[in-house]
Design a protein around this motif. Structure first.
Motif, PDB file in Angstrom:
ATOM      1  N   ASP A  44       1.378  -0.870  -0.063  1.00 31.07           N
ATOM      2  CA  ASP A  44      -0.257  -0.064   0.248  1.00 31.07           C
ATOM      3  C   ASP A  44       0.958   1.537  -0.078  1.00 31.07           C
ATOM      4  O   ASP A  44       0.089   2.201  -0.777  1.00 31.07           O
ATOM      5  CB  ASP A  44      -1.230   0.149   0.783  1.00 31.07           C
ATOM      6  CG  ASP A  44      -2.002  -1.092   0.687  1.00 31.07           C
ATOM      7  OD1 ASP A  44      -2.454  -1.628  -0.093  1.00 31.07           O
ATOM      8  OD2 ASP A  44      -3.017  -1.394   2.066  1.00 31.07           O
ATOM      9  N   THR A  51      -4.841   5.634   0.426  1.00 31.87           N
ATOM     10  CA  THR A  51      -3.962   5.628   0.764  1.00 31.87           C
ATOM     11  C   THR A  51      -3.428   4.738   1.401  1.00 31.87           C
ATOM     12  O   THR A  51      -3.225   3.688   0.695  1.00 31.87           O
ATOM     13  CB  THR A  51      -5.443   5.772   2.277  1.00 31.87           C
ATOM     14  OG1 THR A  51      -4.764   6.108   3.384  1.00 31.87           O
ATOM     15  CG2 THR A  51      -6.003   4.573   1.880  1.00 31.87           C
ATOM     16  N   SER A 105      -4.997   0.070   2.204  1.00 33.54           N
ATOM     17  CA  SER A 105      -5.761   0.588   1.695  1.00 33.54           C
ATOM     18  C   SER A 105      -6.164  -1.100   1.233  1.00 33.54           C
ATOM     19  O   SER A 105      -6.916  -1.800   1.779  1.00 33.54           O
ATOM     20  CB  SER A 105      -6.692   1.963   0.660  1.00 33.54           C
ATOM     21  OG  SER A 105      -5.020   1.571   0.319  1.00 33.54           O
ATOM     22  N   SER A 137      -6.965  -4.856   3.230  1.00 38.50           N
ATOM     23  CA  SER A 137      -8.214  -4.428   4.023  1.00 38.50           C
ATOM     24  C   SER A 137      -8.566  -6.244   3.576  1.00 38.50           C
ATOM     25  O   SER A 137      -7.874  -7.437   2.617  1.00 38.50           O
ATOM     26  CB  SER A 137      -8.992  -4.018   1.808  1.00 38.50           C
ATOM     27  OG  SER A 137     -10.439  -4.848   1.653  1.00 38.50           O
ATOM     28  N   ARG A 195     -11.991   1.094   9.474  1.00 35.31           N
ATOM     29  CA  ARG A 195     -12.590   1.807   7.499  1.00 35.31           C
ATOM     30  C   ARG A 195     -11.790   0.905   7.022  1.00 35.31           C
ATOM     31  O   ARG A 195     -11.763  -0.071   6.005  1.00 35.31           O
ATOM     32  CB  ARG A 195     -12.749   2.633   7.887  1.00 35.31           C
ATOM     33  CG  ARG A 195     -13.869   3.647   8.419  1.00 35.31           C
ATOM     34  CD  ARG A 195     -13.620   5.336   8.429  1.00 35.31           C
ATOM     35  NE  ARG A 195     -14.580   5.212   6.298  1.00 35.31           N
ATOM     36  CZ  ARG A 195     -15.264   5.725   6.865  1.00 35.31           C
ATOM     37  NH1 ARG A 195     -16.375   5.616   7.539  1.00 35.31           N
ATOM     38  NH2 ARG A 195     -16.157   5.963   5.537  1.00 35.31           N
ATOM     39  N   PHE A 196     -10.543   1.099   7.156  1.00 33.80           N
ATOM     40  CA  PHE A 196      -9.757   0.116   6.542  1.00 33.80           C
ATOM     41  C   PHE A 196      -9.663  -1.231   6.206  1.00 33.80           C
ATOM     42  O   PHE A 196      -9.354  -1.876   4.555  1.00 33.80           O
ATOM     43  CB  PHE A 196      -8.239   0.545   6.360  1.00 33.80           C
ATOM     44  CG  PHE A 196      -7.732   0.233   7.935  1.00 33.80           C
ATOM     45  CD1 PHE A 196      -6.710  -1.250   7.551  1.00 33.80           C
ATOM     46  CD2 PHE A 196      -7.652   0.834   8.803  1.00 33.80           C
ATOM     47  CE1 PHE A 196      -6.400  -1.980   8.740  1.00 33.80           C
ATOM     48  CE2 PHE A 196      -7.036  -0.219   9.972  1.00 33.80           C
ATOM     49  CZ  PHE A 196      -6.619  -0.927   9.812  1.00 33.80           C
ATOM     50  N   TRP A 254     -12.270  -1.552   2.943  1.00 42.47           N
ATOM     51  CA  TRP A 254     -11.556  -1.265   1.660  1.00 42.47           C
ATOM     52  C   TRP A 254     -12.392  -1.854   0.633  1.00 42.47           C
ATOM     53  O   TRP A 254     -11.482  -2.758   0.805  1.00 42.47           O
ATOM     54  CB  TRP A 254     -10.655  -0.763   1.176  1.00 42.47           C
ATOM     55  CG  TRP A 254      -9.775   0.517   0.360  1.00 42.47           C
ATOM     56  CD1 TRP A 254     -10.416   1.444   0.236  1.00 42.47           C
ATOM     57  CD2 TRP A 254      -9.399  -0.024  -0.432  1.00 42.47           C
ATOM     58  NE1 TRP A 254      -9.835   2.306  -1.267  1.00 42.47           N
ATOM     59  CE2 TRP A 254      -9.644   1.006  -1.436  1.00 42.47           C
ATOM     60  CE3 TRP A 254      -8.856  -1.438  -1.184  1.00 42.47           C
ATOM     61  CZ2 TRP A 254      -8.613   0.808  -2.730  1.00 42.47           C
ATOM     62  CZ3 TRP A 254      -8.935  -1.184  -2.832  1.00 42.47           C
ATOM     63  CH2 TRP A 254      -8.506   0.092  -3.686  1.00 42.47           C
ATOM     64  N   PRO A 255     -12.704  -2.513  -0.396  1.00 43.18           N
ATOM     65  CA  PRO A 255     -12.966  -0.568  -1.129  1.00 43.18           C
ATOM     66  C   PRO A 255     -14.273  -0.351  -0.671  1.00 43.18           C
ATOM     67  O   PRO A 255     -15.077   1.259  -0.792  1.00 43.18           O
ATOM     68  CB  PRO A 255     -12.775  -0.747  -2.606  1.00 43.18           C
ATOM     69  CG  PRO A 255     -13.380  -2.282  -2.830  1.00 43.18           C
ATOM     70  CD  PRO A 255     -12.309  -2.931  -1.374  1.00 43.18           C
ATOM     71  N   PRO A 264     -14.660   3.459   2.198  1.00 42.83           N
ATOM     72  CA  PRO A 264     -13.966   4.297   1.642  1.00 42.83           C
ATOM     73  C   PRO A 264     -12.775   4.478   2.355  1.00 42.83           C
ATOM     74  O   PRO A 264     -12.811   5.326   4.026  1.00 42.83           O
ATOM     75  CB  PRO A 264     -14.766   5.561   1.230  1.00 42.83           C
ATOM     76  CG  PRO A 264     -16.416   5.982   1.201  1.00 42.83           C
ATOM     77  CD  PRO A 264     -16.392   4.431   2.446  1.00 42.83           C
ATOM     78  N   ALA A 265     -11.604   4.580   1.985  1.00 43.53           N
ATOM     79  CA  ALA A 265     -10.466   5.186   3.098  1.00 43.53           C
ATOM     80  C   ALA A 265     -10.813   6.873   3.491  1.00 43.53           C
ATOM     81  O   ALA A 265     -10.637   7.537   2.498  1.00 43.53           O
ATOM     82  CB  ALA A 265      -9.399   4.584   2.397  1.00 43.53           C
ATOM     83  N   HIS A 266      -9.810   6.773   4.418  1.00 41.25           N
ATOM     84  CA  HIS A 266      -9.268   7.647   4.617  1.00 41.25           C
ATOM     85  C   HIS A 266      -8.671   8.065   4.485  1.00 41.25           C
ATOM     86  O   HIS A 266      -7.074   7.808   4.703  1.00 41.25           O
ATOM     87  CB  HIS A 266      -9.256   7.818   6.501  1.00 41.25           C
ATOM     88  CG  HIS A 266      -9.014   9.056   7.291  1.00 41.25           C
ATOM     89  ND1 HIS A 266      -9.572  10.337   7.913  1.00 41.25           N
ATOM     90  CD2 HIS A 266      -7.531   9.310   7.822  1.00 41.25           C
ATOM     91  CE1 HIS A 266      -8.961  11.049   8.360  1.00 41.25           C
ATOM     92  NE2 HIS A 266      -7.749  10.472   8.062  1.00 41.25           N
TER      93      HIS A 266
END
Length: 187
Positions: A45, A57, A60, A64, A116-117, A120-121, A124-126
């Motif tokens: 990444d 990011t 991601s 994931s 959140r990551f 992903w996808p 959405p990634a920060h």
């Protein structure tokens, strides 16, 4: 987490698993795949996001679970067909420890739960707004932020725990016979 933290965290977990599951210690091959697995999400990444701008990011694609889990299923299936299937298990544990570390690190440092990551996808990634200068510039920026954090009381405590983690991993690795180091180099 920093690379040395990922390596230490992964080694301690895998070594403990080897002892519990197989009453053994990691082999030379396992030590190498622990290092690769512990760093792989960032090796995928960070260059693709910070260097090439292909990913949104640095956490991601390689971070994931939607990518990592299928890859690990394939690795474990292939590992069953080799002379050392335990190495595939070591790789899987090390890779998953990386993801766990990236969830735990911001929780410990800033009290933020960032997960959140992991999806992903679909989630959405920060996207980090700051930084320039590509991969090197981003690393320098994060390292500067890290040094500023270490200057705080909470940062000093974190540093003590971090040093303890690394020293514990080195001690366990030494007691395991320093796997990954060729016999001719070992003392």
């Amino acid at each position: 987490m920093w690379p040395w933290e990922h390596l230490a965290f992964a080694y301690l977990i895998v070594s403990g698993f080897y002892r519990l599951a197989w009453r053994d210690r990691p082999t030379d091959v396992a030590a190498v795949v622990i290092a690769v697995g512990a760093l792989l999400p960032d090796l995928v990444d960070k260059p693709l996001a910070w260097g090439l701008g292909v990913l949104p990011t640095g956490r991601s694609l390689g971070h994931s679970l939607l990518v990592v889990v299928p890859v690990l299923v394939v690795v474990l299936a292939l590992g069953r067909r080799t002379r050392d299937p335990r190495a595939a298990v070591a790789f899987a544990i090390a890779t998953l420890s990386h993801l766990a570390g990236d969830v735990l690190y911001p929780l410990v440092v800033s009290g933020e739960l960032r997960v959140r990551f992991l999806l992903w996808p679909f989630v959405p990634a920060h996207v980090h707004d700051g930084g320039s200068g590509g991969l090197f510039g981003r690393v320098v920026e994060y390292f500067g932020d890290f040094l500023s954090f270490l200057a705080t009381p909470r940062g000093a405590l974190f540093l003590a725990v971090d040093i303890g983690l690394v020293l514990a991993a080195v001690a366990v690795w030494y007691l395991d016979g320093m796997p990954g180091i060729p016999d001719r180099v070992r003392p």
